[in-house]
Design an enzyme around this catalytic site. Structure first.
Site, PDB file in Angstrom:
ATOM      1  CB  CYS A  64      -0.975  -0.015   1.169  1.00 44.43           C
ATOM      2  SG  CYS A  64      -0.204  -0.119   2.798  1.00 44.43           S
ATOM      3  CG  HIS A 119       0.163   4.137   6.416  1.00 45.62           C
ATOM      4  ND1 HIS A 119      -0.057   2.784   6.327  1.00 45.62           N
ATOM      5  CD2 HIS A 119       1.096   4.291   7.391  1.00 45.62           C
ATOM      6  CE1 HIS A 119       0.696   2.144   7.193  1.00 45.62           C
ATOM      7  NE2 HIS A 119       1.402   3.039   7.844  1.00 45.62           N
TER       8      HIS A 119
END
Length: 235
Positions: free
Chosen positions: A53, A106
């Site tokens: 990711c 993130h």
């Protein structure tokens, strides 16, 4: 400038390619995704240059391949702005767009805006940030603040139910549907659109990096065992 197109970019983290009806999945209901597939283009053979990711997200933010942006796997604690001072959203903002992000970034530090004018965070488990904060905390996760205000529980945490961060096993979401993180991402995106400056075009608003904890495949109840016939999806 008001005649320039508005942009809504929705990104889900670790969603299987067949996790919507337009891909032939008859076990789940995804009417909005199916409508987008019918009215637009669906690239059934597209792939990401990396299955992880963080580097995939950096590639989307910067327009660079992993070979060029230097992120091949999961690494925490890298200062995002120092590593990537120019992003898609910062470029749009310089061109006069309002760039607003909701959901998973993130990045480090957690409140780095990555070129957005503003960001509302729901970062999944958030790894190093959650560790440094000693658990889920409103200062590093805006959804946690919302969940605790709405439930009246000062210790409420999304890890208690539904699909856990990078989890293999999913459980039914036990709270009201309106409290689901994916619903929160959508609602906050709509709120931004409603209150944005109408004299400026809007950039990537619904950045529904609607996280590895709460991907678009998460449902509010256990999946049905009945199989449903769906109309064919044009390619």
């Amino acid at each position: 400038m008001t005649d320039r197109p508005n942009i809504i970019l929705v990104c889900v983290d670790e969603m299987r390619a067949d996790a919507f009806g337009a891909a032939g999945n008859e076990q789940i209901d995804t009417p909005n995704l199916d409508e987008l597939a019918r009215g637009g283009y669906r690239f059934s053979r597209a792939y990401s240059a990396t299955p992880t990711c963080v580097p995939a997200r950096v590639a989307m933010f910067t327009g660079k391949s992993p070979e060029l942006h230097g992120r091949y796997g999961y690494r925490d604690g890298i200062d995002f702005h120092s590593a990537y001072p120019v992003t898609l959203q910062s470029t749009l903002r310089e061109a006069g767009y309002q760039a607003f992000g909701v959901g998973k970034m993130h990045v480090f530090p957690a409140r780095a805006r990555c070129g957005f004018d503003d960001v509302l965070l729901h970062d999944g488990f958030m790894h190093i940030t959650r560790t440094l904060a000693g658990g889920a905390h409103a200062t590093i996760d805006d959804y946690v603040d919302f969940l605790r205000r709405e439930t009246g529980d000062p210790r409420a945490d999304y890890q208690e139910t539904g699909l856990g961060c990078n989890a293999i096993v999913a459980r039914p979401w036990e709270r009201e549907e309106r409290l689901h993180p994916t619903r929160w991402v959508a609602d906050e995106s709509v709120h931004f659109i409603e209150r944005r400056d109408p004299t400026r075009p809007s950039g990537p608003t619904a950045t529904g990096w609607a996280t590895s904890t709460t991907s678009a495949t998460t449902t509010g109840s256990a999946p049905s065992s009945g199989r449903r016939r769906r109309p064919p999806i044009s390619r």
